[in-house]
Design a protein around this motif. Structure first.
Motif, PDB file in Angstrom:
ATOM      1  N   LEU A  43       0.830  -1.209   0.000  1.00  0.00           N
ATOM      2  CA  LEU A  43       0.000   0.000   0.000  1.00  0.00           C
ATOM      3  C   LEU A  43       0.861   1.254   0.000  1.00  0.00           C
ATOM      4  CD1 LEU A  43      -2.909   1.059   0.061  1.00  0.00           C
ATOM      5  CD2 LEU A  43      -2.766   1.027   2.564  1.00  0.00           C
ATOM      6  N   LEU A  44       1.906   1.266   0.803  1.00  0.00           N
ATOM      7  CA  LEU A  44       2.812   2.424   0.820  1.00  0.00           C
ATOM      8  C   LEU A  44       3.425   2.660  -0.552  1.00  0.00           C
ATOM      9  CD1 LEU A  44       4.565   1.966   4.286  1.00  0.00           C
ATOM     10  CD2 LEU A  44       2.919   3.735   3.640  1.00  0.00           C
ATOM     11  N   TYR A  45       3.849   1.591  -1.196  1.00  0.00           N
ATOM     12  CA  TYR A  45       4.394   1.717  -2.551  1.00  0.00           C
ATOM     13  C   TYR A  45       3.334   2.256  -3.514  1.00  0.00           C
ATOM     14  CZ  TYR A  45       5.771   0.461  -7.253  1.00  0.00           C
ATOM     15  OH  TYR A  45       6.027   0.502  -8.603  1.00  0.00           O
ATOM     16  N   LEU A  46       2.167   1.644  -3.511  1.00  0.00           N
ATOM     17  CA  LEU A  46       1.112   2.024  -4.459  1.00  0.00           C
ATOM     18  C   LEU A  46       0.662   3.467  -4.265  1.00  0.00           C
ATOM     19  CD1 LEU A  46      -0.955  -1.272  -4.314  1.00  0.00           C
ATOM     20  CD2 LEU A  46       0.352  -0.429  -6.288  1.00  0.00           C
ATOM     21  N   GLU A  47       0.644   3.930  -3.027  1.00  0.00           N
ATOM     22  CA  GLU A  47       0.212   5.302  -2.747  1.00  0.00           C
ATOM     23  C   GLU A  47       1.250   6.339  -3.145  1.00  0.00           C
ATOM     24  OE1 GLU A  47      -2.806   4.757   1.033  1.00  0.00           O
ATOM     25  OE2 GLU A  47      -0.675   5.013   1.455  1.00  0.00           O
ATOM     26  N   THR A  48       2.503   5.935  -3.286  1.00  0.00           N
ATOM     27  CA  THR A  48       3.562   6.910  -3.541  1.00  0.00           C
ATOM     28  C   THR A  48       4.227   6.792  -4.911  1.00  0.00           C
ATOM     29  OG1 THR A  48       5.201   5.483  -2.452  1.00  0.00           O
ATOM     30  CG2 THR A  48       4.094   7.134  -1.081  1.00  0.00           C
ATOM     31  N   THR A  49       4.023   5.707  -5.613  1.00  0.00           N
ATOM     32  CA  THR A  49       4.710   5.533  -6.897  1.00  0.00           C
ATOM     33  C   THR A  49       4.016   6.302  -8.008  1.00  0.00           C
ATOM     34  OG1 THR A  49       5.630   3.938  -8.457  1.00  0.00           O
ATOM     35  CG2 THR A  49       3.436   3.428  -7.572  1.00  0.00           C
ATOM     36  N   ARG A  71      -7.065  -5.018  -0.196  1.00  0.00           N
ATOM     37  CA  ARG A  71      -8.030  -4.715  -1.256  1.00  0.00           C
ATOM     38  C   ARG A  71      -9.057  -3.693  -0.776  1.00  0.00           C
ATOM     39  NH1 ARG A  71      -7.932  -3.959  -6.389  1.00  0.00           N
ATOM     40  NH2 ARG A  71      -9.710  -2.629  -6.348  1.00  0.00           N
ATOM     41  N   GLU A  72      -9.483  -3.819   0.461  1.00  0.00           N
ATOM     42  CA  GLU A  72     -10.432  -2.863   1.039  1.00  0.00           C
ATOM     43  C   GLU A  72      -9.836  -1.459   1.081  1.00  0.00           C
ATOM     44  OE1 GLU A  72     -12.676  -2.065   5.291  1.00  0.00           O
ATOM     45  OE2 GLU A  72     -12.037  -4.094   4.805  1.00  0.00           O
ATOM     46  N   ASN A  77      -9.466   4.211  -1.493  1.00  0.00           N
ATOM     47  CA  ASN A  77      -8.511   5.253  -1.847  1.00  0.00           C
ATOM     48  C   ASN A  77      -8.798   5.733  -3.272  1.00  0.00           C
ATOM     49  OD1 ASN A  77      -6.041   6.370  -3.041  1.00  0.00           O
ATOM     50  ND2 ASN A  77      -5.068   5.813  -1.105  1.00  0.00           N
ATOM     51  N   GLU A  78      -9.277   6.955  -3.405  1.00  0.00           N
ATOM     52  CA  GLU A  78      -9.669   7.491  -4.714  1.00  0.00           C
ATOM     53  C   GLU A  78      -8.504   7.450  -5.712  1.00  0.00           C
ATOM     54  OE1 GLU A  78     -11.980   9.083  -7.728  1.00  0.00           O
ATOM     55  OE2 GLU A  78     -12.605   8.242  -5.814  1.00  0.00           O
ATOM     56  N   TYR A  79      -7.309   7.843  -5.274  1.00  0.00           N
ATOM     57  CA  TYR A  79      -6.136   7.840  -6.151  1.00  0.00           C
ATOM     58  C   TYR A  79      -5.873   6.439  -6.713  1.00  0.00           C
ATOM     59  CZ  TYR A  79      -1.165   7.879  -7.413  1.00  0.00           C
ATOM     60  OH  TYR A  79       0.037   7.728  -8.064  1.00  0.00           O
ATOM     61  N   ARG A  81      -8.013   3.798  -6.750  1.00  0.00           N
ATOM     62  CA  ARG A  81      -9.145   3.313  -7.555  1.00  0.00           C
ATOM     63  C   ARG A  81      -9.067   3.866  -8.971  1.00  0.00           C
ATOM     64  NH1 ARG A  81     -14.246   4.689  -6.396  1.00  0.00           N
ATOM     65  NH2 ARG A  81     -13.602   6.374  -5.061  1.00  0.00           N
ATOM     66  N   ARG A  82      -8.665   5.126  -9.112  1.00  0.00           N
ATOM     67  CA  ARG A  82      -8.580   5.742 -10.449  1.00  0.00           C
ATOM     68  C   ARG A  82      -7.463   5.114 -11.276  1.00  0.00           C
ATOM     69  NH1 ARG A  82     -12.027   8.897 -12.399  1.00  0.00           N
ATOM     70  NH2 ARG A  82     -10.529  10.118 -13.545  1.00  0.00           N
ATOM     71  N   LYS A  83      -6.467   4.532 -10.630  1.00  0.00           N
ATOM     72  CA  LYS A  83      -5.404   3.845 -11.370  1.00  0.00           C
ATOM     73  C   LYS A  83      -5.911   2.563 -12.021  1.00  0.00           C
ATOM     74  CE  LYS A  83      -0.929   5.155  -9.977  1.00  0.00           C
ATOM     75  NZ  LYS A  83       0.376   4.692  -9.555  1.00  0.00           N
ATOM     76  N   SER A  84      -7.008   2.025 -11.506  1.00  0.00           N
ATOM     77  CA  SER A  84      -7.649   0.826 -12.078  1.00  0.00           C
ATOM     78  C   SER A  84      -6.649  -0.310 -12.321  1.00  0.00           C
ATOM     79  CB  SER A  84      -8.364   1.179 -13.383  1.00  0.00           C
ATOM     80  OG  SER A  84      -9.357   2.135 -13.155  1.00  0.00           O
ATOM     81  N   ILE A  85      -5.878  -0.628 -11.311  1.00  0.00           N
ATOM     82  CA  ILE A  85      -4.876  -1.692 -11.443  1.00  0.00           C
ATOM     83  C   ILE A  85      -5.578  -3.042 -11.292  1.00  0.00           C
ATOM     84  CG2 ILE A  85      -2.709  -2.639 -10.565  1.00  0.00           C
ATOM     85  CD1 ILE A  85      -2.372   0.173  -9.127  1.00  0.00           C
ATOM     86  N   PRO A  86      -5.477  -3.911 -12.287  1.00  0.00           N
ATOM     87  CA  PRO A  86      -6.070  -5.249 -12.139  1.00  0.00           C
ATOM     88  C   PRO A  86      -5.517  -5.935 -10.892  1.00  0.00           C
ATOM     89  CG  PRO A  86      -5.400  -4.891 -14.393  1.00  0.00           C
ATOM     90  CD  PRO A  86      -4.838  -3.747 -13.602  1.00  0.00           C
ATOM     91  N   PHE A  87      -6.404  -6.560 -10.131  1.00  0.00           N
ATOM     92  CA  PHE A  87      -6.049  -7.151  -8.846  1.00  0.00           C
ATOM     93  C   PHE A  87      -6.596  -8.573  -8.791  1.00  0.00           C
ATOM     94  CE2 PHE A  87      -6.304  -8.145  -4.412  1.00  0.00           C
ATOM     95  CZ  PHE A  87      -5.439  -7.301  -3.719  1.00  0.00           C
TER      96      PHE A  87
END
Length: 141
Positions: A43-49, A71-72, A77-79, A81-87
């Motif tokens: 999560l830290l990576y995804l929020e800052t990369t 996943r929750e 997290n709007e940022y 969710r907008r990235k729409s990364i397949p999970f």
């Protein structure tokens, strides 16, 4: 999703990390493969990369923050969710309640970790090929 972006693997088991890395190499997948040991690290990576990851492959049972909790947090997290990364989940946790809970969020797949290298390779091939061909809001990044 960027077809050139990194593949994010969230997996706390070193042996499974080695197997996933070996499968990706054997399949000649050229995307960078990044491992995180738990949901907090990921999560830290995804929020800052600034990177647009190609795909997230996540285990369920991990210390600190498990896959369902991650996943929750992504969904809220709007940022992200907008990235729409397949999970997708790749886990030994094949309990029907866990699978149902996972699909209550916005995952795109739940796959069982296979016991043999060849079966794991086939599973990852399917996941990778599907997302390589899938049109997606971030497909052209």
């Amino acid at each position: 999703m960027s077809i050139r972006g990194p593949i994010i693997s969230i997996e706390d088991d070193a042996d499974d990390q080695f197997l996933i890395k070996s499968v990706v190499e054997e399949l000649d997948i050229t995307n960078e493969l990044l491992f995180f040991n738990n949901g907090v690290e990921a999560l830290l990576y995804l929020e800052t990369t600034r990177d647009q990851p190609f795909l997230i492959i996540c285990d369920i049972n991990m210390p600190v923050m498990n896959g369902l909790e991650l996943r929750e947090r992504i969904d809220k997290n709007e940022y992200l969710r907008r990235k729409s990364i397949p999970f997708v989940f790749l886990s030994t946790a094949d309990n029907p309640l866990v699978i149902e809970t996972a699909y209550d969020s916005t995952i795109q797949g739940f796959f069982k970790k296979e016991n043999s290298f060849e079966d794991l390779k086939a599973r990852i091939r399917v996941i990778y090929d599907y997302w390589s061909y899938c049109l997606h809001p971030n497909h052209y990044l």
